[in-house]
Design a protein around this motif. Sequence first.
Motif, PDB file in Angstrom:
ATOM      1  N   VAL A 100       0.794  -1.300  -0.063  1.00  0.00           N
ATOM      2  CA  VAL A 100      -0.087   0.114  -0.104  1.00  0.00           C
ATOM      3  C   VAL A 100       0.896   1.332   0.256  1.00  0.00           C
ATOM      4  O   VAL A 100       0.680   2.177  -0.737  1.00  0.00           O
ATOM      5  CB  VAL A 100      -0.954   0.130   1.220  1.00  0.00           C
ATOM      6  N   GLY A 101       1.873   1.274   0.915  1.00  0.00           N
ATOM      7  CA  GLY A 101       2.777   2.485   1.164  1.00  0.00           C
ATOM      8  C   GLY A 101       3.493   2.889  -0.300  1.00  0.00           C
ATOM      9  O   GLY A 101       4.249   4.091  -0.314  1.00  0.00           O
ATOM     10  N   ARG A 102       3.705   1.818  -1.014  1.00  0.00           N
ATOM     11  CA  ARG A 102       4.571   2.131  -2.224  1.00  0.00           C
ATOM     12  C   ARG A 102       3.644   2.478  -3.469  1.00  0.00           C
ATOM     13  O   ARG A 102       4.079   3.307  -4.359  1.00  0.00           O
ATOM     14  CB  ARG A 102       5.251   0.714  -2.772  1.00  0.00           C
ATOM     15  N   ILE A 103       2.273   2.009  -3.547  1.00  0.00           N
ATOM     16  CA  ILE A 103       1.386   2.122  -4.759  1.00  0.00           C
ATOM     17  C   ILE A 103       0.696   3.484  -4.427  1.00  0.00           C
ATOM     18  O   ILE A 103       0.354   4.191  -5.352  1.00  0.00           O
ATOM     19  CB  ILE A 103       0.927   1.122  -5.142  1.00  0.00           C
ATOM     20  N   LEU A 104      -0.030   3.618  -3.324  1.00  0.00           N
ATOM     21  CA  LEU A 104      -1.073   4.374  -3.073  1.00  0.00           C
ATOM     22  C   LEU A 104      -0.600   5.873  -3.129  1.00  0.00           C
ATOM     23  O   LEU A 104      -1.536   6.615  -3.939  1.00  0.00           O
ATOM     24  CB  LEU A 104      -1.564   4.202  -1.607  1.00  0.00           C
ATOM     25  N   PRO A 105       0.564   6.437  -2.596  1.00  0.00           N
ATOM     26  CA  PRO A 105       0.937   7.520  -3.076  1.00  0.00           C
ATOM     27  C   PRO A 105       0.986   8.045  -4.659  1.00  0.00           C
ATOM     28  O   PRO A 105       0.365   9.256  -4.893  1.00  0.00           O
ATOM     29  CB  PRO A 105       2.445   7.737  -2.645  1.00  0.00           C
ATOM     30  N   TRP A 106       0.928   6.881  -5.422  1.00  0.00           N
ATOM     31  CA  TRP A 106       1.085   7.387  -6.875  1.00  0.00           C
ATOM     32  C   TRP A 106      -0.503   7.568  -7.316  1.00  0.00           C
ATOM     33  O   TRP A 106      -0.689   8.370  -8.243  1.00  0.00           O
ATOM     34  CB  TRP A 106       1.746   6.310  -7.748  1.00  0.00           C
TER      35      TRP A 106
END
Length: 206
Positions: free
Chosen positions: A157-163
Amino acid sequence: MIGYYNYTVILTYIGTVFGFTGITYVFNGKITTALICLMVAGFCDMFDGKIASTMKRTEQEKKFGIQIDSLSDLICFGVLPAIIVWRTTNGESIYLSISIAYLLSALVRLAWFNVDEEERQNKEEGSRSVYLGLPVTTSALIIPIVTGILQLLNLPVGRILPWALLITAVAFIAPFKLKKPGLIGKIIMVLFGIAGLVALLLGVRV
């Protein structure tokens, strides 16, 4: 007391309370609960304009309504999603930058909307039929749904959600036309919201 406290703005105030409550949950590490607060705030915002239109308001009341709605939106759909997404990351500077860019995009869009909506109301009656750019309230659907899907698929989540947050931010200030949803559209959005809530609860990890 200054301000207005009739039923036309009560739902906006309730949404603001949920937005602030969601922020407190983020600080306590309860991200899923904060996401639910975000969705409830979005539900309140979906119907506050419809409720306001049932009462004949003075020009000052209409202008107050525009301002209070956008101020509430900045808390609920600007600040809250930004810190939710930042909290899911490992604190890297790039993710903080994305959250800041999102917040500024929401701020710019809401300020622009206030000016545009006031001018529109001076020229025509009724509610608008077309938005320019993506309304900030859509974050109440996008962020929980994306989070729920990522959790169900066991993706970071922390790697993809920001994008996803960054794409949403760009859509806030992109000058494309978007038809305002009617009753059917709102029902579909509610169904998507329910599906997102289910995905979020089934895949809860944050």
